[in-house]
Design a protein around this motif. Structure first.
Motif, PDB file in Angstrom:
ATOM      1  N   SER A  60       0.875  -1.180   0.000  1.00 51.80           N
ATOM      2  CA  SER A  60       0.000   0.000   0.000  1.00 51.80           C
ATOM      3  C   SER A  60       0.909   1.225   0.000  1.00 51.80           C
ATOM      4  N   VAL A  98       1.124  -2.608  -6.330  1.00 53.62           N
ATOM      5  CA  VAL A  98       0.484  -1.612  -5.459  1.00 53.62           C
ATOM      6  C   VAL A  98      -1.019  -1.849  -5.515  1.00 53.62           C
ATOM      7  N   MET A 136      -3.792   2.959  -2.372  1.00 53.22           N
ATOM      8  CA  MET A 136      -3.045   4.220  -2.268  1.00 53.22           C
ATOM      9  C   MET A 136      -3.946   5.224  -1.552  1.00 53.22           C
ATOM     10  N   LEU A 141       0.895  11.956 -10.111  1.00 54.86           N
ATOM     11  CA  LEU A 141       0.291  10.629 -10.281  1.00 54.86           C
ATOM     12  C   LEU A 141       0.915   9.888 -11.470  1.00 54.86           C
ATOM     13  N   LEU A 197       4.222   8.552 -10.196  1.00 47.61           N
ATOM     14  CA  LEU A 197       4.057   7.377  -9.325  1.00 47.61           C
ATOM     15  C   LEU A 197       3.673   6.151 -10.146  1.00 47.61           C
ATOM     16  N   ASP A 198       2.875   6.378 -11.182  1.00 47.72           N
ATOM     17  CA  ASP A 198       2.469   5.277 -12.046  1.00 47.72           C
ATOM     18  C   ASP A 198       3.701   4.683 -12.749  1.00 47.72           C
ATOM     19  N   LEU A 253       0.401   1.760 -11.182  1.00 48.48           N
ATOM     20  CA  LEU A 253      -0.836   1.935 -10.405  1.00 48.48           C
ATOM     21  C   LEU A 253      -2.018   1.217 -11.048  1.00 48.48           C
ATOM     22  N   ASN A 254      -1.738   0.351 -12.036  1.00 50.73           N
ATOM     23  CA  ASN A 254      -2.891  -0.197 -12.762  1.00 50.73           C
ATOM     24  C   ASN A 254      -3.598  -1.348 -12.030  1.00 50.73           C
ATOM     25  N   LEU A 299      -4.533  -1.059  -8.788  1.00 49.76           N
ATOM     26  CA  LEU A 299      -5.084  -0.492  -7.548  1.00 49.76           C
ATOM     27  C   LEU A 299      -6.493  -1.017  -7.278  1.00 49.76           C
ATOM     28  N   PHE A 311      -8.172   3.584  -4.060  1.00 54.23           N
ATOM     29  CA  PHE A 311      -7.366   4.811  -4.107  1.00 54.23           C
ATOM     30  C   PHE A 311      -8.228   5.894  -3.462  1.00 54.23           C
ATOM     31  N   TYR A 313      -6.661   8.495 -12.611  1.00 51.17           N
ATOM     32  CA  TYR A 313      -5.652   7.588 -12.046  1.00 51.17           C
ATOM     33  C   TYR A 313      -6.280   6.582 -11.079  1.00 51.17           C
TER      34      TYR A 313
END
Ligand SMILES: C[S@@+](CC[C@H](N)C(=O)[O-])C[C@H]1O[C@@H](n2cnc3c(N)ncnc32)[C@H](O)[C@@H]1O
Ligand code: SF4
Length: 406
Positions: A11, A63, A66, A85, A88-89, A94-95, A97, A100, A120
């Motif tokens: 996380s 991840v 978030m 964002l 961070l991706d 971040l796909n 997640l 969020f 995002y």
């Protein structure tokens, strides 16, 4: 971080310390800024930190969660939010997640910024409300009309975000049963899926701006208790479930489901259904949690940014958890979630668990009952659960809490 196995889930928590307004009641670690100037350099520091932290994990990690907290995470303009964002991706991916969530000050956000967050993957929004009564708002230095709050709720729903939390406070200056009822009526008309109902913590020695709060207008402990009970009964009557000491949720909300299925957790960030054991904190003052213990970043934003610029990690202190700490932390977590703890919940701690529970039972012979392998806080003593839980040992819960017991 090096002990993290390949394929592990993590996380992320990201702290944005800045606020446009500095509400007098607020005890969070925040700093005011009149302009947007510090935001882009801060985001650059966070991304530099993120790259360094990522390099110490195995190639393959996922991840799942978030959270953007603050301060006011919606303060950066849309372009800066996009670079945060997007960065961070690229660094973490971040796909995948599942959740969020973002803390939102309704007077400091607009459709464009909410749109970037949604692009995002934002799934949950947590809106600071506190109280809608004009006299109360004037006394705590935070003006926020129901209309502007409703507008943001509407924008979120148009973007498909139905998971909406409100933060409310009881124990504020000039609050009484009628002001509370009016605020609750307005809140209920917006139908949030989750509510946090925190007791206002008046701690001017920690938060200097609270010195302007009129102490003579603060409800006394008995009145505070009455306010909480009135709000609680209203919310239960409207179909919310009480979750732990100060949260309420619609039965379909994830927290309510976790509560019913006994999967509820409580971390230093509050109640959660997150069971991931690795939480990576980024940004000034943020806390990371690993199975071995905790680490906290520099809390001064200036020192944090200097540490990142100098090429090091921004951690300023750490706490390794001993087996005793872990046992005590679990006892506290169960009590704060369910007002009870079973020896069966503490398997793996052996005799230690029994010792912790029987010591508590000896300290509070009337308020708790320890029978058949289960320690329960008596119903009348539930408002005192923080004090009872803190007696289990000097733990993070006790050290970090700044709220009054009731
Ligand atoms: C980071 S702030 C809220 C996010 C956003 N900046 C806003 O103002 O809407 C998180 C929450 O902490 C709670 N909080 C702040 N100061 C507090 C205090 N002195 N006592 C109890 N709760 C407090 C408030 O309910 C607040 O909404
Ligand atoms: S309540 Fe929110 S906007 Fe107000 S000072 Fe605290 S963090 Fe900043």
């Amino acid at each position: 971080m090096r002990e993290t196995p390949p394929g592990a889930e993590i996380s992320l928590y990201l702290h944005i310390p800045f606020c446009r307004r500095l509400c007098w009641f607020c005890a969070c670690r925040t700093q005011g800024t009149k302009t947007d100037a510090p935001l882009a350099p801060y985001v650059a520091s966070v991304l530099a930190e993120a790259k360094r932290v990522r390099a110490s994990f195995p190639d393959h990690i996922t991840v799942r969660r978030m959270h953007l907290g603050g301060g006011t995470p919606t303060l950066p303009p849309a372009s800066v939010m996009e670079s945060l964002l997007g960065g961070l991706d690229r660094i973490f991916g971040l796909n995948a997640l599942q959740e969020f969530s973002v803390e939102i000050d309704p007077v400091e956000c607009d459709r464009e910024r909410l749109g970037v967050l949604r692009d995002y993957g934002m799934t949950r929004a947590s809106l600071g409300v506190q109280d809608f009564e004009p006299r109360v708002q004037a006394a705590i230095g935070r003006e926020q009309s129901p209309e502007i709050t409703q507008q943001v709720v509407g924008m979120l729903r148009e973007l498909g975000i139905e998971a909406i939390n409100f933060d409310l406070l009881y124990g504020l200056p000039f609050q009484n049963m009628s002001t509370l009822e009016r605020t609750l009526d307005t809140v209920l008309s917006m139908n949030p899926s989750r509510l946090a109902l925190y007791g206002y913590a008046h701690v001017p020695w920690m938060s200097k701006r609270q010195t302007v709060i009129p102490v003579e207008a603060l409800p006394d402990p008995e009145a505070r208790y009455g306010l909480f009970e009135r709000a609680r009964n209203t919310l239960l009557g409207q179909g919310y479930l009480q979750i732990g000491i100060d949260h309420f949720a619609r039965p379909g909300d994830e927290l309510a489901q976790a509560f019913v299925e006994r999967r509820l957790r409580r971390s230093f960030q509050g109640y959660t259904d997150d069971r991931i054991s690795r939480l990576v904190g980024l940004g000034s003052s943020s806390v990371s949690r690993y199975p071995q213990g905790y680490a906290q970043n520099q809390s001064s934003t200036r020192l944090y940014q200097a540490a990142v610029r100098d090429g090091g990690l921004a951690v300023s202190r750490g706490l390794a958890l001993s087996p005793g700490d872990r046992c005590v932390a679990e006892v506290i977590e169960h009590l704060m979630c369910y007002f009870e703890v079973r020896l069966a919940d503490l398997q793996g701690h052996g005799r230690l668990a029994h010792n912790v529970l029987s010591t508590m039972a000896d300290k509070f012979p009337e308020a708790v009952n320890f029978r058949d392998g289960k320690l329960r806080v008596e119903r009348w003593a539930r408002p005192l659960v923080r004090i009872i839980a803190a007696s289990a040992g000097a733990t993070g819960e006790e050290r970090q809490s700044y709220s009054a017991a009731i």
